[in-house]
Write an enzyme that holds these catalytic residues in place. Structure first.
Site, PDB file in Angstrom:
ATOM      1  N   PHE A  60       8.177  15.234  15.744  1.00  0.00           N
ATOM      2  CA  PHE A  60       7.881  14.139  16.670  1.00  0.00           C
ATOM      3  C   PHE A  60       6.474  14.193  17.242  1.00  0.00           C
ATOM      4  O   PHE A  60       6.213  13.683  18.333  1.00  0.00           O
ATOM      5  CB  PHE A  60       8.912  14.101  17.809  1.00  0.00           C
ATOM      6  N   THR A  83      11.961  12.058   8.169  1.00  0.00           N
ATOM      7  CA  THR A  83      11.763  10.620   8.210  1.00  0.00           C
ATOM      8  C   THR A  83      12.193   9.908   6.935  1.00  0.00           C
ATOM      9  O   THR A  83      12.428   8.713   6.951  1.00  0.00           O
ATOM     10  CB  THR A  83      10.276  10.333   8.452  1.00  0.00           C
ATOM     11  N   ALA A 119       4.468   6.432   5.061  1.00  0.00           N
ATOM     12  CA  ALA A 119       5.053   5.635   3.978  1.00  0.00           C
ATOM     13  C   ALA A 119       4.007   4.732   3.328  1.00  0.00           C
ATOM     14  O   ALA A 119       3.876   4.700   2.102  1.00  0.00           O
ATOM     15  CB  ALA A 119       6.219   4.804   4.515  1.00  0.00           C
ATOM     16  N   ASN A 171      12.858   1.423   2.346  1.00  0.00           N
ATOM     17  CA  ASN A 171      14.245   1.881   2.304  1.00  0.00           C
ATOM     18  C   ASN A 171      14.949   1.484   3.604  1.00  0.00           C
ATOM     19  O   ASN A 171      14.767   2.125   4.629  1.00  0.00           O
ATOM     20  CB  ASN A 171      14.287   3.405   2.110  1.00  0.00           C
ATOM     21  N   THR A 197      16.940   4.587   5.427  1.00  0.00           N
ATOM     22  CA  THR A 197      16.183   5.604   6.166  1.00  0.00           C
ATOM     23  C   THR A 197      15.368   4.961   7.289  1.00  0.00           C
ATOM     24  O   THR A 197      15.219   5.544   8.360  1.00  0.00           O
ATOM     25  CB  THR A 197      15.250   6.404   5.226  1.00  0.00           C
ATOM     26  N   GLU A 229       7.824   5.209  14.905  1.00  0.00           N
ATOM     27  CA  GLU A 229       7.487   5.125  16.322  1.00  0.00           C
ATOM     28  C   GLU A 229       7.850   3.777  16.943  1.00  0.00           C
ATOM     29  O   GLU A 229       8.221   3.710  18.117  1.00  0.00           O
ATOM     30  CB  GLU A 229       6.002   5.435  16.481  1.00  0.00           C
TER      31      GLU A 229
HETATM   32 MO1  MOS Z   1       4.466  11.382  15.526  1.00  0.00          MO
HETATM   33  S1  MOS Z   1       3.696  11.507  17.465  1.00  0.00           S
HETATM   34  O1  MOS Z   1       3.408  10.305  14.842  1.00  0.00           O
HETATM   35  O2  MOS Z   1       4.211  12.804  14.780  1.00  0.00           O
END
Ligand code: MOS
Length: 781
Positions: free
Chosen positions: A280, A507, A549, A669, A672, A743
């Site tokens: 994150f 991700t 991506a 996708n 995901t 995000e």
């Molecule tokens: Mo996230 S803050 O783009 O790793």
């Protein structure tokens, strides 16, 4: 390769330099890129891209076959246990390791006094996500810069011995008084230059506006708390080289960093992270566990593993606590005349980390004037860092709550206010968007939510003893893409490998890469093997900012295009080739064959081409080929509607429903990507109601450095979530029209919930998290 990201990359026109230099960063359209004009047209109708393929790494993850940084084995592995400082500022006066060293099985106790040689220039410690300043150097000298700083590492034959002996290390400090309270230090905060200067005279426009709203919001310090602990296994190879398994969002970033810190050559260090259990943003910069493991390995000349405890992870970076001040001036019809957005955020005393909190209104809402000011307070803490949607999560929270308050002041529906102010252009730079379907997000989410049934007055909707509140907010994030290189290797048996040193931090990168390769090669997804998370693979930047991506997809598309060209060359070298006279763009790969687009009867099996040429495989590598694009704004958008129920006696807030519509270009996708949005919404619930790092400012020490007392949503906190994507064709941003998600799922969620709490209770709680004491006590005040 140095970072210097914030200075270089936020400046307009610096994008080319920063991309070529390999530095990357968040929060500025100066990064945004489109593909070069020469890039590949997409002749084919997509059949794999856009389908909900299950994670190709899913089985490895649920069976335990997937290995994380602390799980790689090495013969003769030693274990390090970290000793951290108990003061926030001062010097180490003495370290007494004698008792620890007497424990059988203890190999050494590393401190600043006996560590291996390390660089003494700041540049050597810069990494691709380093802000301006002087990066922290683990075990470098006797200075203590924050509470929880590593000050010693006990190395032992096993982890239990190391941890026990670490408890015996005695440290004396010459302590100084720390300052860690942002509120107390706000008057010392200094202005940070940001690229957006605002427009017009916002102060006068505000002064003369018929309707005014001024309010201050607060977002507390938050810590990332990924499931996987920070860990590094530094393997001492027989030739003295290091293979380092590290929890990170960028293997090549860590490799370059270790080379800088320990004066090693690139071929002496390989960094590997095939799986990452969440990060994150906390893994964008190299963290101290990897330095400590490398120090141990270099000192002992044997393999060393260092795993941080959950508590020690509160000594890494964090989302900076931020004070946000909004002044909105409007006409009675909801037209905005003035926006002033001021932020005061926190950083360490040694680095100036900041993102862009203040300028989002320029993308979302038409306003004749705007003023943005960002200030930074330096505290005795680790440097703040990126956490999911850095800058936007905080800044848009404040903006969207302020817009809700303005709607109340105007006696206007909050959705109606957004539609009246809807901005068709990025007003910060006066440019159009590559695409923007936010209006469709508002309409579709409102409809699914049933927004038209909302009764406007606060406290006007209830079910028994529960007050019901409905709130909404907008979300916005950036659609960035940066240089990646992909290599595709096609084998005669019709399988292919696609490789890039990018990351999958949970991700879905593995799956997305496989889908794009399968699509472009005309193969089933099952025939594609994906390699990533290894510094020896083709170049990639850190994975963050939701740019993964789009960036890696385009590199794969280009590598596949080159591969097709090479196959066509092979085909046309054969006499009487059915593909004679065709150009590469007049062919596609499908079902294991190279086929003429206009005439499917003209085709050659790729296996035959390789056999005839005597090649077991054919391989092509290509760069993504992005070019800086200052002529468009590149953004993803969302509309979030939330329902809360608030127990009138107990003030317990429950988020019972969230509907989120996201416009993010083509979704590679949907499965995901949907998971990414769900995760963001759950995080938004936590941001609104639960998360906050609490510091005892007498000692500058985190008081709730564990996930029992640092609250995050549990299953019972997560009810009905309806997240979906709005169709958003984008022919400008890149040939696939991919923007990237992740995000965008978080931005605006906390505001929608806070606005719903106001609607339920009539109480405006502007400082997060909205805990029941605030709901109750403010009622009495
Ligand atoms: Mo996230 S803050 O783009 O790793």
């Amino acid at each position: 390769m140095t970072g210097e990201l914030s200075r270089r990359t936020v400046l307009k026109g610096a994008a080319a330099a920063s991309l070529i230099g390999g530095t990357v960063g968040f929060g500025t359209s100066a990064h945004a890129a489109t593909t070069s004009p020469a890039a590949d047209g997409l002749a084919r109708k997509l059949s794999v891209i856009g389908t909900p393929v299950s994670r190709i790494d899913g089985r490895a993850k649920v069976t335990g076959e997937a290995k994380y940084a602390a799980e790689f084995q090495a013969p003769d592995l030693a274990y390090g246990s970290v000793v951290t400082s108990t003061i926030a500022r001062g010097r180490i006066a003495a370290i007494d390791a004698a008792e620890a060293l007497r424990v059988p099985g203890v190999l050494d106790v590393l401190t600043h006094a006996n560590r291996p040689a390390m660089a003494d220039r700041d540049e050597a410690y810069h990494d691709d996500a380093a802000p301006d300043g002087s990066p922290f150097r683990p075990l470098f000298d006797d200075r203590v810069l924050f509470n929880g700083q590593p000050v010693a590492v006990v190395l032992a034959e096993d982890i239990e011995t190391a941890r026990f002996a670490a408890s015996l290390v005695k440290i004396e400090y010459a302590a100084e008084t720390p300052a860690t309270d942002l509120e107390a230090e706000r008057s010392h905060a200094v202005v940070v230059e940001k690229p957006w200067k605002g427009r017009g005279d916002a102060a006068s426009a505000f002064a003369s506006a018929p309707v005014k709203l001024e309010a201050e919001y607060f977002i507390p310090m938050e810590h990332h708390n990924p499931m996987e602990l920070y860990a590094a296994t530094a393997v001492w190879e027989s030739d003295g080289n290091l293979t380092v398994y590290d929890k990170t969002q960028g293997v090549q970033n860590v490799q370059r960093y270790l080379c800088g810190v320990f004066a090693l050559e690139p071929e002496q260090v390989r960094v590997v992270a095939p799986y990452v259990g969440g990060a994150f943003g906390s893994g964008l910069r190299p963290q101290f566990e990897v330095v400590l493991a490398a120090q141990g390995a270099l000192k002992l000349k044997r393999s060393v593993r260092v795993v941080l405890t959950r508590a020690q992870m509160y000594g890494l970076g964090y989302r900076p606590a931020t004070i946000e001040r909004l002044s909105l001036g409007a006409k009675h019809d909801g037209t905005l005349d003035a926006v002033t957005h001021e932020a005061i955020a926190m950083t360490s005393r040694f680095e100036q980390f900041s993102r862009h909190d203040t300028s989002w209104s320029g993308l979302l809402y038409k306003s004749a004037t705007a003023r943005y000011v960002h200030r930074l307070a330096a505290l005795d803490l680790p440097t703040s860092c990126d956490m999911r949607a850095p800058g936007a999560a905080t800044g848009v929270y404040a903006l969207e709550c302020a817009m809700d308050e303005l709607a109340v002041a105007l006696k206007m529906d909050p959705l109606e206010l957004r539609l009246r102010c809807y901005s068709e252009r990025d007003q910060n730079d006066d440019i159009p968007y590559t695409s923007k379907r936010l209006r469709e997000c508002y309409h579709q989410a409102a409809q699914r939510f049933g927004w038209e049934r909302r009764s406007a007055a606060p406290r006007s909707m209830r079910d028994g003893h529960e007050l019901i509140g409905w709130g909404m907010a907008s979300g916005i994030w950036e659609a960035l893409q940066i240089k990646h290189t992909a290599r595709i290797t096609l084998a005669a048996d019709g399988s292919a490998e696609v490789a890039c040193a990018t990351m999958d931090i949970g991700t879905g990168t593995y799956t997305v890469m496989a889908q794009v390769a399968a699509e472009m090669l005309g193969l089933p997804v099952e025939r594609i093997t994906v390699k990533l998370g290894d510094s020896s693979l083709p170049q990639a930047q850190i994975e963050g900012g939701s740019w993964g991506a789009a960036s890696v997809s385009h590199a794969i598309l280009r590598a596949a295009t080159e591969l097709r060209g090479a196959l066509l060359t092979l085909a046309q070298a054969t006499p009487n080739s059915p593909l004679a006279g065709l150009r590469a763009e007049e062919t596609i790969l499908a079902d294991g064959r190279l086929v003429a687009l206009q005439d499917p009867a003209r085709a050659v099996a790729t296996a035959d081409l390789l056999h005839q040429a005597g090649l077991p495989t054919i391989s092509k590598e290509a760069e993504s080929g992005f070019e800086p694009d200052d002529r468009h704004a590149h953004n993803t958008h969302a509309a979030i509607f939330a329902e809360v129920r608030v127990d009138e006696e107990l003030a317990i807030v429950r988020v019972t429903r969230v509907v989120s519509a996201v416009a993010a270009g083509r979704i590679i996708n949907p499965k995901t990507a949907h998971s990414q949005i769900l995760g963001g919404i759950v995080w938004g619930i936590g941001m609104a109601l639960h998360e906050e790092t609490l510091i005892d400012h007498r000692f500058g020490r985190v008081m709730n450095a564990n996930i029992a007392e640092y609250h995050i949503p549990a299953h019972a906190d997560v009810r009905n979530i309806d997240a979906f994507f709005v169709d958003e064709p984008d022919t400008v941003i890149n040939p696939l029209g991919v923007k990237g998600v992740g995000e965008i799922g978080l931005v605006g969620v906390a505001a929608a919930i806070a606005n719903a709490v106001y609607h339920a209770t009539g109480k405006r709680i502007r400082d997060l998290p909205i805990t029941l004491d605030k709901v109750l006590l403010r009622d009495r005040a």
